[in-house]
Design a protein around this motif. Structure first.
Motif, PDB file in Angstrom:
ATOM      1  N   ASP A 171       0.828  -1.206   0.000  1.00 52.66           N
ATOM      2  CA  ASP A 171       0.000   0.000   0.000  1.00 52.66           C
ATOM      3  C   ASP A 171       0.866   1.261   0.000  1.00 52.66           C
ATOM      4  N   ALA A 172       0.292   2.325  -0.554  1.00 51.94           N
ATOM      5  CA  ALA A 172       0.981   3.616  -0.539  1.00 51.94           C
ATOM      6  C   ALA A 172       0.565   4.401   0.703  1.00 51.94           C
ATOM      7  N   VAL A 173       1.516   5.177   1.237  1.00 53.51           N
ATOM      8  CA  VAL A 173       1.239   6.058   2.381  1.00 53.51           C
ATOM      9  C   VAL A 173       1.199   7.492   1.864  1.00 53.51           C
ATOM     10  N   LEU A 174       0.054   8.130   2.021  1.00 57.70           N
ATOM     11  CA  LEU A 174      -0.123   9.506   1.539  1.00 57.70           C
ATOM     12  C   LEU A 174      -0.342  10.442   2.722  1.00 57.70           C
ATOM     13  N   VAL A 175       0.026  11.716   2.548  1.00 55.36           N
ATOM     14  CA  VAL A 175      -0.301  12.725   3.551  1.00 55.36           C
ATOM     15  C   VAL A 175      -0.918  13.908   2.804  1.00 55.36           C
ATOM     16  N   SER A 176      -1.876  14.581   3.458  1.00 56.07           N
ATOM     17  CA  SER A 176      -2.653  15.580   2.728  1.00 56.07           C
ATOM     18  C   SER A 176      -1.976  16.938   2.629  1.00 56.07           C
ATOM     19  N   GLY A 177      -0.840  17.136   3.287  1.00 52.15           N
ATOM     20  CA  GLY A 177      -0.153  18.426   3.169  1.00 52.15           C
ATOM     21  C   GLY A 177       0.971  18.558   4.170  1.00 52.15           C
ATOM     22  N   ASP A 178       1.413  19.812   4.370  1.00 51.18           N
ATOM     23  CA  ASP A 178       2.563  20.099   5.231  1.00 51.18           C
ATOM     24  C   ASP A 178       2.334  19.599   6.657  1.00 51.18           C
ATOM     25  N   ILE A 179       3.378  19.037   7.247  1.00 50.26           N
ATOM     26  CA  ILE A 179       3.224  18.462   8.595  1.00 50.26           C
ATOM     27  C   ILE A 179       3.909  19.324   9.658  1.00 50.26           C
ATOM     28  N   GLY A 180       3.404  19.206  10.879  1.00 50.62           N
ATOM     29  CA  GLY A 180       4.013  19.885  12.037  1.00 50.62           C
ATOM     30  C   GLY A 180       3.543  21.314  12.243  1.00 50.62           C
ATOM     31  N   VAL A 181       2.608  21.765  11.407  1.00 53.04           N
ATOM     32  CA  VAL A 181       2.266  23.184  11.393  1.00 53.04           C
ATOM     33  C   VAL A 181       1.539  23.610  12.677  1.00 53.04           C
ATOM     34  N   HIS A 182       0.515  22.872  13.078  1.00 56.34           N
ATOM     35  CA  HIS A 182      -0.258  23.286  14.254  1.00 56.34           C
ATOM     36  C   HIS A 182       0.620  23.311  15.511  1.00 56.34           C
ATOM     37  N   GLY A 183       1.390  22.259  15.705  1.00 55.82           N
ATOM     38  CA  GLY A 183       2.215  22.183  16.913  1.00 55.82           C
ATOM     39  C   GLY A 183       3.178  23.350  17.012  1.00 55.82           C
ATOM     40  N   VAL A 184       3.802  23.708  15.893  1.00 53.45           N
ATOM     41  CA  VAL A 184       4.751  24.821  15.916  1.00 53.45           C
ATOM     42  C   VAL A 184       4.011  26.146  16.126  1.00 53.45           C
ATOM     43  N   ALA A 185       2.819  26.295  15.544  1.00 47.45           N
ATOM     44  CA  ALA A 185       2.046  27.535  15.741  1.00 47.45           C
ATOM     45  C   ALA A 185       1.719  27.731  17.217  1.00 47.45           C
ATOM     46  N   VAL A 186       1.324  26.664  17.897  1.00 42.58           N
ATOM     47  CA  VAL A 186       0.972  26.780  19.316  1.00 42.58           C
ATOM     48  C   VAL A 186       2.223  27.019  20.158  1.00 42.58           C
ATOM     49  N   MET A 187       3.293  26.259  19.842  1.00 39.93           N
ATOM     50  CA  MET A 187       4.523  26.433  20.625  1.00 39.93           C
ATOM     51  C   MET A 187       5.093  27.838  20.470  1.00 39.93           C
ATOM     52  N   SER A 188       4.896  28.411  19.272  1.00 40.71           N
ATOM     53  CA  SER A 188       5.513  29.716  18.998  1.00 40.71           C
ATOM     54  C   SER A 188       4.965  30.805  19.899  1.00 40.71           C
ATOM     55  N   CYS A 189       3.794  30.600  20.481  1.00 38.02           N
ATOM     56  CA  CYS A 189       3.248  31.658  21.337  1.00 38.02           C
ATOM     57  C   CYS A 189       3.092  31.197  22.776  1.00 38.02           C
ATOM     58  N   ARG A 190       3.745  30.086  23.132  1.00 41.05           N
ATOM     59  CA  ARG A 190       3.732  29.676  24.534  1.00 41.05           C
ATOM     60  C   ARG A 190       4.589  30.630  25.352  1.00 41.05           C
ATOM     61  N   GLU A 191       4.262  30.704  26.622  1.00 35.45           N
ATOM     62  CA  GLU A 191       5.008  31.579  27.521  1.00 35.45           C
ATOM     63  C   GLU A 191       6.501  31.258  27.481  1.00 35.45           C
ATOM     64  N   GLY A 192       7.286  32.276  27.273  1.00 33.44           N
ATOM     65  CA  GLY A 192       8.721  32.086  27.306  1.00 33.44           C
ATOM     66  C   GLY A 192       9.313  31.626  25.995  1.00 33.44           C
ATOM     67  N   LEU A 193       8.493  31.454  24.987  1.00 29.19           N
ATOM     68  CA  LEU A 193       9.008  30.932  23.726  1.00 29.19           C
ATOM     69  C   LEU A 193       8.443  31.743  22.570  1.00 29.19           C
ATOM     70  N   GLU A 194       8.625  33.038  22.640  1.00 32.57           N
ATOM     71  CA  GLU A 194       8.039  33.868  21.593  1.00 32.57           C
ATOM     72  C   GLU A 194       9.047  34.025  20.467  1.00 32.57           C
ATOM     73  N   PHE A 195       9.104  33.011  19.595  1.00 27.28           N
ATOM     74  CA  PHE A 195       9.986  33.179  18.443  1.00 27.28           C
ATOM     75  C   PHE A 195       9.142  33.609  17.250  1.00 27.28           C
ATOM     76  N   GLY A 196       9.715  34.519  16.471  1.00 27.27           N
ATOM     77  CA  GLY A 196       8.968  35.084  15.354  1.00 27.27           C
ATOM     78  C   GLY A 196       8.725  34.035  14.280  1.00 27.27           C
ATOM     79  N   THR A 197       7.491  33.803  13.947  1.00 28.29           N
ATOM     80  CA  THR A 197       7.196  32.859  12.875  1.00 28.29           C
ATOM     81  C   THR A 197       5.872  33.246  12.236  1.00 28.29           C
ATOM     82  N   THR A 198       5.738  32.889  10.993  1.00 24.41           N
ATOM     83  CA  THR A 198       4.493  33.174  10.296  1.00 24.41           C
ATOM     84  C   THR A 198       3.610  31.931  10.278  1.00 24.41           C
ATOM     85  N   VAL A 199       3.998  30.899  11.012  1.00 27.19           N
ATOM     86  CA  VAL A 199       3.246  29.654  10.977  1.00 27.19           C
ATOM     87  C   VAL A 199       1.903  29.830  11.670  1.00 27.19           C
TER      88      VAL A 199
END
Lengths: 367, 362
Positions: B191-219
């Motif tokens: 069988d083929a393994v498919l993914v519907s698009g870019d991965i890791g986006v939500h996790g990085v978006a949430v982490m980017s605005c956690r307390e103490g971790l405000e790194f600039g990102t457009t994610v």
């Protein structure tokens, strides 16, 4: 971070691998000092692509791994105290002491917080003047400058409710200890680039001369490591033992002078115990007299906590390159990343954890 | 009447005193954050605490949603999920959209058309009503966009200090079209393994605005309801074997679960993984593996290899699947394990994350 692509180029990697194969005429044992290098080697499968004659031995350079058990127990004792906000980098939270870890202390009501910079801990101290804020200051020469700067700032700003639980260790004495071991197999070192970006390279030529080992400073991307291996093998094959800088984009011979001045002001060299290895003379830093009032061990009176390592664990031998991780009888059985017995299984960058996580295909009896 | 394939029988009584629980940190008799991380610790809590405790009453298939057969054969999908995300508002969304889309997606992963949702709020005393209002509006908008009705709900308040902001549970019911049989056990070698698009986006978006971790990102979070995409995939007539939305624990956890449930090996090709540069750089900075970072608007599909191009074309024609791609295959080797071919030509095992993702020290 276009850099990352450039230093992972598979075509360039192929050329370097071919050059290493062409240069290798006999068996060599190289130690990469840093856990970050180990992680990169395993994650990219670099060791699978090297000639059979080139063996990579994983060194002691994982700050989480080498933090002594009793220091963790001291951290746990402090973190469990009411009125304390205990701050740490994230990967220390899962490291077990003799009976529990910081996550457990947190779940039992301790105020344990993950911070991303020691300065965040100092900020917390200023925002919570009625609480004691402690930062767990571990690591090599890499993390030490920021911790030193934080203590310096605390003193300058008169923040009295901040303290540092210090467990800093130094790379050059560890290299010397490994080479002094009667069972040492290491013939050359890949030195850790970020350590040298702080401290420069001046400490290494005396080691290379005394122990007749090539030392090549490398970075952490695949091409950095392959270039380090290539230069090391070329030296070994030619019978040379010199210090080379294969990471010039980050490392200068003189190091980071302001950072070293800050370190010299805040810290002084001391004997230090390494988890899995034992005591190494003059291999760590503690707060200097001027800053001793910020020492959490003294402030919370935990210096009498002593604990012994597991007798099953052979991480000391792994750290010295004497055995591969899976040759320890406890590997994958009593000792896993979820229930680590010793130093090298403790952190995701430890050699045992890297083997357990990424190499189970080859170690089929360990699932 | 329920048609649940994996009934749990002959479960032993839970003996806490003599309990040899293989949950990590077995010496610590309390819940730690990793038990909710979606990785090995979460799985072991279910296997070794909940299922034995539920005993004969447990009828859990452990999929994203339960499949219930009603009357003469109508199949319903039923799912529940609780959301405790911090911060409650993050780039690209809030806990409100997440709670709706999360349950809609759990239903969609069995091929169901989601119909009805419930919402249960647990509010900490002192939470600003303006925040709660924004979240409620987000719930309403997301439900309307997904075409589901909010049919029942509940509100509880806990004392200050007993909770933190807003916790939100959503449960949902949908109908599975006839002939659709999507399950984690159905992956086959080849069988083929498919993914519907870019991965890791939500996790990085949430982490980017956690307390103490405000790194600039457009994610921005990729939170989205995926049932429309699934419907487009089903419309190709392909026998979709497995669908999963790789939320907590990321692609790594989902693929490991599939490999184990189907007893197949999964081989990924690292250079094919769609990891956006911003996600890759953030993960590199924090020492995280993008494969283990949470997604909220992506799906993984395991489909017969001969249908892979047709399914991919349908996914790419849908707005939520434009960057869909093939990332690997199911293989007969190393059954139960996920292995990646590295960019340099080596290989590594992709393990199940243990608990929480922890940024490393240096």
């Amino acid at each position: 971070m276009k850099y990352l692509d450039e230093f992972s180029d598979p075509d360039v990697a192929k050329k370097l691998i071919d050059q290493i194969h062409a240069a290798t005429t006999q068996k060599w044992a190289l130690m990469e000092v840093c856990g970050g290098q180990t992680h990169s080697i395993i994650r990219h499968g670099i060791d699978q692509l090297l000639p059979d004659g080139v063996e990579m031995i994983h060194g002691p350079g994982c700050p989480v791994c080498v933090t002594p058990l009793e220091t963790i127990d001291r951290a746990l004792a402090i973190a469990a105290r009411p009125g304390v906000i205990f701050c740490s980098f994230g990967d220390m939270l899962r490291v077990p002491g003799s009976s529990q870890d910081l996550f457990s202390v947190k779940s039992a009501g301790g105020d344990v917080r993950v911070v991303y910079s020691p300065l965040d801990a100092l900020k917390l101290a200023r925002e919570n003047p009625d609480r004691e804020v402690v930062f767990f200051g571990i690591g090599f020469e890499t993390t030490a400058p920021a911790n030193a700067m934080t203590v310096y700032q605390a003193r300058r700003l008169g923040v009295r409710n901040f303290s540092l639980l210090v467990s800093h260790v130094l790379v050059p004495p560890a290299i010397a200890a490994i080479m002094e071991s009667s069972t040492c197999r290491v013939q050359a070192f890949l030195a850790a680039g970020h350590v040298c970006s702080v401290m420069g390279t001046a400490e290494y030529p005396p080691l290379a001369r005394k122990y007749k080992v090539p030392i090549v400073v490398t970075g952490f991307e695949p091409l950095d490591i392959l270039e380090g291996v290539r230069r090391t093998v070329v030296q070994l094959e030619a019978g040379r033992h010199e210090v080379e800088n294969a990471y010039p984009r980050a490392v200068r011979e003189e190091g980071n002078v302001p950072a070293m001045e800050m370190l010299a002001d805040v810290f002084e060299v001391t004997d230090r115990t390494w988890r899995g290895i034992g005591a190494i003379p003059r291999s760590g830093w503690r707060l200097s007299e001027k800053y001793r009032v910020f020492d959490a061990e003294q402030r919370f009176d935990v210096t009498d906590i002593y604990t012994a390592e597991s007798s099953l664990c052979r991480s000391g031998e792994v750290l010295q390159g004497l055995i591969k991780p899976h040759l320890c009888e406890a590997f994958g059985k009593e000792c896993t990343p979820r229930n680590p017995l010793g130093a090298t299984m403790v952190s995701s960058e430890g050699a045992c954890a890297a083997y357990y996580t990424h190499r189970r295909l080859e170690l089929v009896d360990v699932k | 009447m329920q048609d649940v394939t994996a009934m749990v029988n002959d479960v032993p009584d839970l003996d806490i005193e003599g309990w040899a629980c293989p949950v990590p940190l077995r010496d610590i008799p309390s819940v730690v954050m990793g038990h909710g991380g979606g990785g090995a610790m979460s799985g072991e809590l279910i296997e070794h605490l909940f299922l034995p405790a539920y005993g004969a009453a447990a009828a859990a298939d452990l999929g994203d949603s339960a499949v219930l057969t009603i009357g003469s054969g109508t199949r319903l999908a039923f799912s529940t999920d609780s959301f405790v995300v911090k911060p409650m508002f993050f780039p690209g969304g809030s806990i409100g959209e997440l709670a709706v889309n999360g349950t809609v997606n759990d239903l969609a992963m069995s091929g169901a058309t989601p119909l009805f949702l419930s919402t249960a709020f647990i509010l900490a005393e002192g939470t600003a009503l303006s925040d709660l209002g924004r979240i409620a509006q987000a719930v309403g908008r997301a439900a309307e966009d997904a075409g589901v009705r909010l049919v029942t709900g509940d509100t509880k308040v806990v004392e200050h200090g007993s909770g933190d902001g807003v916790y939100l549970n959503t449960s949902g019911i949908g109908v599975i079209p006839p002939g659709v049989d999507i399950h984690a056990r159905r992956a086959l070698p080849g069988d083929a393994v498919l993914v519907s698009g870019d991965i890791g986006v939500h996790g990085v978006a949430v982490m980017s605005c956690r307390e103490g971790l405000e790194f600039g990102t457009t994610v921005e979070s990729d939170t989205a309801a995926l049932h429309g995409l699934v419907a487009a995939m089903l419309a190709t007539g392909t026998d979709l074997h497995v669908l999963r939305d790789p939320t907590r624990g990321g692609v790594s956890a989902s693929l490991n679960e599939i490999a184990r449930a189907s007893d197949v090996g999964i081989e990924l090709v690292e250079r094919l993984l769609p990891v956006p540069p911003t996600v890759r750089d953030a993960c590199s900075l924090l020492g995280l593996d993008p494969l283990q970072v949470a997604n909220e608007g992506k799906l993984i599909a395991i489909v017969p290899a001969e249908d892979a191009d047709r399914v991919l074309a349908a996914m790419q024609a849908h707005p939520l699947g434009r960057s869909a791609c093939r990332i690997g295959s199911c293989v007969p080797d190393h059954a139960g394990m996920v292995v990646a071919k590295t960019g340099l030509g080596g290989s590594r095992v992709i393990g199940l994350p243990i608990g929480e993702q922890l940024p490393r020290i240096c």
